[in-house]
Design a protein around this motif. Structure first.
Motif: not given
Length: 80
Positions: A18-46
Motif C-alpha cells: 500500500r505504499d502508493i497510497d501514502a505517496t499519492y497522499l503526500a503528492w496531493i498535500l504538497e500540491g495543495l501547499g503543505q510545505p513539509s510532507v514526508y513518507v515513512l520509508d518502508g511504512g508501518f511494517g518496516k
C-alpha cells in the motif's frame, strides 16, 4: 486533522502493498501547499520489524484551518 504550515506531516502505509497510497497522499498535500510532507520509508511494517516504539496513545489534536492553495502538481505555488 491538525495540518499546519509550521509542522511537518509524516505519512505511512501498512507496508509493501500500500505504499502508493501514502505517496499519492503526500503528492496531493504538497500540491495543495503543505510545505513539509514526508513518507515513512518502508511504512508501518518496516517500523515494526525494526522494533521501533509503537504506542496506542493518540495525541490531542487541536483543530486547525487548512486553507489549501490552488493545486499545483509540482508542489510549487502558482504564479498566475
Amino acid at each position: 486533522m491538525g495540518f499546519r504550515p509550521d509542522r511537518p506531516v509524516v505519512i505511512y502505509s501498512a507496508g509493501e502493498t500500500r505504499d502508493i497510497d501514502a505517496t499519492y497522499l503526500a503528492w496531493i498535500l504538497e500540491g495543495l501547499g503543505q510545505p513539509s510532507v514526508y513518507v515513512l520509508d518502508g511504512g508501518f511494517g518496516k517500523w515494526s520489524l525494526e522494533n521501533r516504539t509503537v504506542t496506542r496513545r493518540y495525541p490531542v489534536i487541536e483543530p486547525t484551518v487548512f486553507t489549501p492553495a490552488a493545486f499545483t502538481p509540482d508542489g510549487r505555488p502558482s504564479t498566475t
